[in-house]
Scaffold this active site. Sequence first.
Site, PDB file in Angstrom:
ATOM      1  CB  THR A 155      -0.810  -0.149   1.090  1.00 45.13           C
ATOM      2  OG1 THR A 155      -0.058   0.210   2.523  1.00 45.13           O
ATOM      3  CG2 THR A 155      -1.814  -1.112   1.291  1.00 45.13           C
ATOM      4  CB  SER A 277      19.146   0.353 -25.450  1.00 42.00           C
ATOM      5  OG  SER A 277      19.928   1.664 -25.391  1.00 42.00           O
ATOM      6  CE  LYS A 283      17.546   0.094 -20.221  1.00 39.30           C
ATOM      7  NZ  LYS A 283      17.423   1.202 -20.968  1.00 39.30           N
ATOM      8  CD  GLU A 290       9.024   1.326 -20.858  1.00 41.05           C
ATOM      9  OE1 GLU A 290       9.655   1.152 -19.988  1.00 41.05           O
ATOM     10  OE2 GLU A 290       9.077   1.438 -21.908  1.00 41.05           O
ATOM     11  CE1 TYR A 317     -25.399  12.194 -38.448  1.00 39.19           C
ATOM     12  CE2 TYR A 317     -25.470  14.240 -39.716  1.00 39.19           C
ATOM     13  CZ  TYR A 317     -24.762  13.095 -39.241  1.00 39.19           C
ATOM     14  OH  TYR A 317     -23.523  12.772 -39.901  1.00 39.19           O
ATOM     15  CD  GLN A 322     -18.223  13.964 -41.720  1.00 47.74           C
ATOM     16  OE1 GLN A 322     -19.056  14.091 -42.443  1.00 47.74           O
ATOM     17  NE2 GLN A 322     -16.886  14.471 -41.942  1.00 47.74           N
ATOM     18  CE  LYS A 325     -19.721   7.938 -39.477  1.00 50.75           C
ATOM     19  NZ  LYS A 325     -20.105   9.317 -38.956  1.00 50.75           N
TER      20      LYS A 325
END
Length: 471
Positions: A155, A277, A283, A290, A317, A322, A325
């Site tokens: 915690t 890397s 690395k 990520e 409408y 438009q 979408k």
Amino acid sequence: MSKLWGGRFTKKTDQLVEEYTASILFDKELAEEDIQGSLAHVTMLGKCGILPLDDVEKIKDGLHKVQNMIRRGEMEFTVSDEDIHMNIEKALIDEVGPVGGKLHTGRSRNDQVATDMHLWLRKRVVEFVGLLNKIQEALIGQAKANLDTIVPGYTHLQRAQPILFAHHLMAYVSMFQRDIERLQDSYKRINVLPLGAGALAGTTFPIDRHFVAQQLGFDRVYENSLDAVSDRDFIVEFLANASLIMTHLSRLSEEFVMWSSTEFRFIELDDAFCTGSSIMPQKKNPDVPELVRGKTGRVYGNLIGLLTVLKSLPLAYNKDMQEDKEGMFDTVRTLQGALQLYAPMIATMKVNKDRMRQAVNQDFSNATDIADYLVNKGMPFRQAHEVIGKTVLYCIQNGKYLLDLKLEEYHQFSKLFDQDIFQVLQPESVVNARNVYGGTASVQVSGAIERAEAVHAAAAAWFDEYFAKSR
């Protein structure tokens, strides 16, 4: 060919206006659904005697040819024809002649595009239930393999109490189960047919909306024509559900990033899900979690974007709609990519049990159990809390942990301590002492896994049933 709606106009549309207002660059994604809806619509027009059956068959044959052109990549979509509906209708007329213009009888682009989006989104919702189900399966598999693995629970990112690693993983199974249930519930509101609402008020033709709904697998039709063409709640709800799914994925991503670091070394992600890397050869970067963590904000943005578009729109409408979408398409692609990667990444993850156990042995996360121990001996909890606080301080000052102390040292703080304190403080004892429903005791976690497997099987069955319906 002039605009299909150009009879009222005396001038050509300005090219910049065409480019600015056209949606074909993104709504061509709806091509299959547009044709699917048109086939059902024209079949209904024939059934109701609105169009001659010969015309219906010509139109249906032409629609199938246009569909095959699109599938083969031979269809040339043009901005001058504005959107997917006009592009397909123009291609149909080119294919079968003026009779193709009869297809639009009894409908508007307003109810047509709404139908397309309902058809398109219900497929994706079902697919996401299946993908989430696979992630749950991978998590459950890792949980079953780690029923004896103890890890620090946190915690405030501070070690709190030891828990089973399986218990930690099963928390995410529960999160994703809620996501599945939200998607399943949203399906009820997605699977409603707008077609037949016309532009806003219905149509003068004696159409049969329920017949169209039956052909397309919709459970019901919109009750109100104004609502049918202006409702985008179902997309907002999907974007909200997607945002929660990404929240859960992002939280798990953060843990994977931390756990795979040198500082933790609790897990190792498979090489197939990491990158290196360009300058530091040692690395191994957890790029997948990520990037999922980073893309979460993108999905949130699509939700806020649509809510902002809708917040002040009068019925029915408006061209603003438009904008519904691109965010939906982008969210689906983003979520799809993340969900497809996560199940195999979890399944191939290596768990460093020894490192986790070492971490548990080198902290004070078993301190609460000493307080409980003293309470069971008759000491008030607040007094026990103070005693353990002083005991922990003594350990810190002397470079020791609670299991390192001798009984004589414990007696400095309370004579209630006895030899059994050392068994109480063992990580296995601490974990298994939480033997309540939902707790981390091994018997409780085993039960949770069994229940989760049953729920998982039910979700898999739902997916199988509705996958066929949504096609």
